[in-house]
Write a protein that holds these residues in place. Structure first.
Motif, PDB file in Angstrom:
ATOM      1  N   GLN B   8      34.660  62.162  53.573  1.00  0.00           N
ATOM      2  CA  GLN B   8      35.160  60.822  53.263  1.00  0.00           C
ATOM      3  C   GLN B   8      36.586  60.596  53.756  1.00  0.00           C
ATOM      4  OE1 GLN B   8      35.876  60.365  49.063  1.00  0.00           O
ATOM      5  NE2 GLN B   8      35.783  62.570  48.757  1.00  0.00           N
ATOM      6  N   PHE B   9      37.294  61.678  54.090  1.00  0.00           N
ATOM      7  CA  PHE B   9      38.684  61.508  54.515  1.00  0.00           C
ATOM      8  C   PHE B   9      38.827  61.479  56.020  1.00  0.00           C
ATOM      9  CE2 PHE B   9      38.855  63.891  50.450  1.00  0.00           C
ATOM     10  CZ  PHE B   9      39.317  62.841  49.678  1.00  0.00           C
ATOM     11  N   GLU B  10      37.691  61.565  56.725  1.00  0.00           N
ATOM     12  CA  GLU B  10      37.769  61.581  58.185  1.00  0.00           C
ATOM     13  C   GLU B  10      38.213  60.232  58.721  1.00  0.00           C
ATOM     14  OE1 GLU B  10      34.118  62.869  59.877  1.00  0.00           O
ATOM     15  OE2 GLU B  10      34.519  64.957  59.338  1.00  0.00           O
ATOM     16  N   PHE B  32      41.723  49.678  56.343  1.00  0.00           N
ATOM     17  CA  PHE B  32      41.884  49.586  54.897  1.00  0.00           C
ATOM     18  C   PHE B  32      43.317  49.284  54.501  1.00  0.00           C
ATOM     19  CE2 PHE B  32      37.649  51.227  54.716  1.00  0.00           C
ATOM     20  CZ  PHE B  32      37.158  50.499  53.658  1.00  0.00           C
ATOM     21  N   MET B  33      44.279  49.672  55.347  1.00  0.00           N
ATOM     22  CA  MET B  33      45.651  49.249  55.057  1.00  0.00           C
ATOM     23  C   MET B  33      45.754  47.737  55.173  1.00  0.00           C
ATOM     24  SD  MET B  33      48.208  51.928  56.793  1.00  0.00           S
ATOM     25  CE  MET B  33      47.540  53.503  57.174  1.00  0.00           C
ATOM     26  N   LEU B  34      45.125  47.199  56.223  1.00  0.00           N
ATOM     27  CA  LEU B  34      45.133  45.742  56.380  1.00  0.00           C
ATOM     28  C   LEU B  34      44.436  45.086  55.198  1.00  0.00           C
ATOM     29  CD1 LEU B  34      44.389  44.766  60.083  1.00  0.00           C
ATOM     30  CD2 LEU B  34      46.401  44.283  58.702  1.00  0.00           C
ATOM     31  N   ALA B  35      43.294  45.661  54.812  1.00  0.00           N
ATOM     32  CA  ALA B  35      42.553  45.088  53.686  1.00  0.00           C
ATOM     33  C   ALA B  35      43.399  45.127  52.426  1.00  0.00           C
ATOM     34  CB  ALA B  35      41.255  45.857  53.474  1.00  0.00           C
ATOM     35  N   PHE B  97      46.898  48.997  44.945  1.00  0.00           N
ATOM     36  CA  PHE B  97      45.682  48.427  45.532  1.00  0.00           C
ATOM     37  C   PHE B  97      44.993  49.434  46.449  1.00  0.00           C
ATOM     38  CE2 PHE B  97      44.926  43.799  44.848  1.00  0.00           C
ATOM     39  CZ  PHE B  97      45.795  43.666  43.789  1.00  0.00           C
ATOM     40  N   ALA B  98      45.780  50.228  47.174  1.00  0.00           N
ATOM     41  CA  ALA B  98      45.165  51.236  48.043  1.00  0.00           C
ATOM     42  C   ALA B  98      44.400  52.251  47.206  1.00  0.00           C
ATOM     43  CB  ALA B  98      46.232  51.921  48.884  1.00  0.00           C
ATOM     44  N   PHE B 104      36.149  52.242  45.325  1.00  0.00           N
ATOM     45  CA  PHE B 104      34.865  51.661  45.723  1.00  0.00           C
ATOM     46  C   PHE B 104      34.071  52.699  46.507  1.00  0.00           C
ATOM     47  CE2 PHE B 104      37.295  47.736  45.209  1.00  0.00           C
ATOM     48  CZ  PHE B 104      36.380  46.965  44.515  1.00  0.00           C
ATOM     49  N   PRO B 105      32.787  52.804  46.253  1.00  0.00           N
ATOM     50  CA  PRO B 105      31.977  53.724  47.046  1.00  0.00           C
ATOM     51  C   PRO B 105      32.010  53.317  48.518  1.00  0.00           C
ATOM     52  CG  PRO B 105      30.762  52.964  45.126  1.00  0.00           C
ATOM     53  CD  PRO B 105      31.995  52.159  45.195  1.00  0.00           C
ATOM     54  N   TYR B 106      32.051  54.306  49.377  1.00  0.00           N
ATOM     55  CA  TYR B 106      32.058  54.135  50.838  1.00  0.00           C
ATOM     56  C   TYR B 106      33.365  53.572  51.367  1.00  0.00           C
ATOM     57  CZ  TYR B 106      27.121  55.043  50.496  1.00  0.00           C
ATOM     58  OH  TYR B 106      25.935  55.629  50.231  1.00  0.00           O
ATOM     59  N   PHE B 107      34.348  53.365  50.509  1.00  0.00           N
ATOM     60  CA  PHE B 107      35.629  52.880  51.003  1.00  0.00           C
ATOM     61  C   PHE B 107      36.507  54.072  51.363  1.00  0.00           C
ATOM     62  CE2 PHE B 107      36.339  48.249  49.648  1.00  0.00           C
ATOM     63  CZ  PHE B 107      35.063  47.937  50.044  1.00  0.00           C
TER      64      PHE B 107
END
Lengths: 138, 249
Positions: B8-10, B32-35, B97-98, B104-107
């Motif tokens: 998951q950290f790749e 995800f930073m943008l999100a 927020f990060a 969330f799963p898959y995030f």
């Protein structure tokens, strides 16, 4: 309560109503008390949580200082070519700094900072912070 | 293998960009930073757009987060510290927020990479050092000279203080990164137990209830850790900024 319209028994009903209300209040209080979580239980859970948090905070403070000391020593050595003395000395200094960090985090060392009067607010803030460390968690 | 707790950290690039031989790819981390920034901005802008005198729920939440950080900063660094409020508030909201996005799963969890948290910590320490020197000049160096130390010991104590100061960004970043990394790995490992246990027939399915309970409990704990870590990051930022404001000993 709804029958307070009778003027003859106004006084009596009023008193009756009052005792009735008191009863209901007591019952409500009991119910609330029963639902409220046990304070001791909660406190224990909180203490446990903050202990874990404190452990992580303290250990990261300690390790970071040693790591920085070692890295700095290695770096200085590679510049000045004094291998291995810089590494040895700075690693030891890093160890000392780590212990200092830990003691500061725990509030065991009266921080020499803020000894001067103008920064008294900072002193208070720092002291408050050491007090808060427990609930701060990490 | 989907069960690999590290997978998951790749980081993988979504839009490969290469400028002058350096990889500037737009990765899932960037996404995800943008999100995260988008979500923070959307939350604050939308919730306060009503500008109600009596706030509704969303506005109330936004105001609470403001009050929370403002109180924290005022406590640690005094009223003068409020000029750093935008920095501290942005950091707090970004980290919070990060961290929560990672639940969330898959995030992807942005803060589970040490380079991200280290960059944030360096931003804080850089601000402290720059502002300290700008405001106090060389007087900022008094931070490293405790009062009432014998002259003989002064070089030693100074060196220790300097190392202690330099260790701050490391411990600040490592704490956040390690918490998020360890939490997500634990979660994944326990969730993996459910799958592998239920492969052992009926008894296995019965037994897999135990790791399931654990997973639910750890999820709750992770939400707590997400918030606590953002809080700790912000509190320590305030403390370090206080050093920049009042370095006198």
């Amino acid at each position: 309560m709804g029958d307070g319209s009778d003027p003859d028994h106004a006084d009596k009903t009023g008193r009756q109503d009052f005792s009735e209300v008191r009863q209901r209040l007591d019952a409500l209080g009991d119910k609330l008390e029963a639902r409220r979580p046990d304070p001791v239980d909660e406190r224990a859970a909180k203490a446990e949580r903050s202990n874990y948090a404190m452990a992580i905070r303290v250990s990261s403070d300690f390790i970071a200082a040693i790591f920085v000391g070692g890295a700095l020593g290695w770096f200085l050595d590679s510049i000045a070519g004094t291998t291995p003395f810089g590494l040895v000395i700075l690693l030891l200094l890093g160890f000392a700094a780590g212990v200092l960090n830990v003691m500061r985090t725990l509030g065991l060392v009266a921080t020499p900072k803020r000894a001067s009067p103008p920064a008294s607010s900072g002193d208070a803030a720092r002291r408050r912070d050491t007090e808060e460390n427990g609930r701060e968690g990490s | 293998m989907a069960n690999d707790p590290i997978k998951q950290f790749e980081i993988h690039s979504i839009v490969p960009i290469e400028i002058a031989g350096i990889d500037f790819s737009f990765t899932n981390s960037s996404l995800f930073m943008l999100a995260t920034t988008g979500a923070v901005s959307a939350f604050l802008v939308l919730s306060t757009s009503g500008r109600g005198l009596v706030p509704n729920r969303w506005q109330s939440a936004a105001e609470m987060s403001y009050e929370f950080v403002a109180g924290m900063l005022r406590d640690a660094a005094g009223t003068q510290g409020m000029k750093f409020f935008p920095l501290v508030f942005s950091l707090f909201m970004f980290v919070l927020f990060a961290n929560l996005f990672g639940m969330f799963p898959y995030f992807f969890t942005v803060t589970s990479h040490i380079i991200v948290t280290f960059a944030l910590a360096m931003l804080v320490i850089g601000t402290v050092v720059l502002y300290g020197f700008m405001k106090h000049g060389l007087g900022f160096l008094k931070l490293f000279v405790p009062e009432g130390v014998p002259v003989v010991l002064l070089p030693l104590v100074c060196a220790i203080e300097v190392i202690s100061f330099l260790s701050r960004p490391i411990s600040l970043s490592v704490r956040l990164f390690a918490n998020m990394l360890a939490g997500h790995i634990t979660l994944k490992v326990f969730a993996g137990f459910i799958v592998s246990l239920s492969g052992f027939g009926l008894i296995g399915i019965g037994g897999s209830i135990l790791p399931l309970i654990m997973t639910v409990a750890i999820t709750a704990l992770e939400f707590l850790v997400s918030f606590l870590q953002a809080y700790v990051f912000a509190v320590l930022t305030c403390m370090y900024l206080n050093d920049a404001l009042h370095p006198s000993h």
